[in-house]
Design a protein around this motif. Structure first.
Motif, mmCIF file in Angstrom:
data_model
loop_
_atom_site.group_PDB
_atom_site.id
_atom_site.type_symbol
_atom_site.label_atom_id
_atom_site.label_comp_id
_atom_site.label_asym_id
_atom_site.label_seq_id
_atom_site.Cartn_x
_atom_site.Cartn_y
_atom_site.Cartn_z
ATOM 1 N N GLU A 40 0.802 -1.192 -0.067
ATOM 2 C CA GLU A 40 -0.002 -0.196 0.178
ATOM 3 C C GLU A 40 0.837 1.332 -0.079
ATOM 4 N N ASP A 41 1.827 1.278 0.638
ATOM 5 C CA ASP A 41 2.919 2.631 0.612
ATOM 6 C C ASP A 41 3.456 2.774 -0.810
ATOM 7 N N ARG A 42 3.725 1.590 -1.364
ATOM 8 C CA ARG A 42 4.432 2.032 -2.710
ATOM 9 C C ARG A 42 3.276 2.287 -3.593
ATOM 10 N N ILE A 43 2.110 2.055 -3.598
ATOM 11 C CA ILE A 43 0.818 2.466 -4.296
ATOM 12 C C ILE A 43 0.725 3.988 -3.957
ATOM 13 N N ALA A 82 13.059 5.113 1.353
ATOM 14 C CA ALA A 82 14.050 5.067 0.812
ATOM 15 C C ALA A 82 14.120 3.353 0.354
ATOM 16 N N THR A 83 13.520 2.442 1.306
ATOM 17 C CA THR A 83 13.337 1.134 0.972
ATOM 18 C C THR A 83 12.341 0.949 -0.113
ATOM 19 N N LEU A 93 10.738 0.056 -5.854
ATOM 20 C CA LEU A 93 10.023 0.577 -6.933
ATOM 21 C C LEU A 93 11.176 0.775 -8.299
ATOM 22 N N ARG A 94 12.366 1.228 -7.801
ATOM 23 C CA ARG A 94 13.312 1.423 -9.067
ATOM 24 C C ARG A 94 13.756 -0.178 -9.616
#
Length: 127
Positions: A52-55, A83-84, A89-90
């Motif tokens: 959910e945080d990456r979304i 950063a994690t 995502l990168r």
């Protein structure tokens, strides 16, 4: 078929009942099987999207490029946590970064990720 795997023998028996030429069907199925490399790449993307945080980060980046400190505000999280998420995502090829002085800025690598997010929203429905 496989000599050692009983599940393959069962599948082969079923194909013999369904098709006049089960070997032809088996060959066709093997032709459409995705490569391990392709599956691994897709898995990496979906794992990155499975948080959910990456979304939330991607949603923030939909509007514009953001500094890492801005994403800390979006997530209400410390720099190490942000950063994690950005690293994941990168690694999935969803986000790119650039440095400007001591600041890092992040942007979407390919807007196709928004199609995936929009599709997920559509499948979920608005109920």
């Amino acid at each position: 078929m496989s000599d050692a795997d009983p599940s393959h023998d069962e599948a082969y028996s079923a194909l013999e009942r369904l098709y006049d030429d089960p070997e032809e069907r088996i060959a066709a199925l093997r032709d459409v099987r995705q490569s391990e490399q392709d599956v691994a790449g897709q898995e990496t993307v979906f794992k990155a999207l499975g948080n959910e945080d990456r979304i939330r980060v991607l949603s923030a980046l939909r509007e514009s490029e953001c500094c890492g400190c801005e994403l800390q505000i979006v997530l209400d999280a410390p720099q190490s946590t942000v950063a994690t998420h950005l690293r994941k995502l990168r690694e999935a090829g969803l986000v790119k970064s650039r440095k400007r002085g001591k600041w890092s800025y992040y942007r979407i690598a390919d807007t196709a990720v928004f199609d995936l997010l929009d599709l997920a929203q559509a499948v979920q429905g608005d109920d």
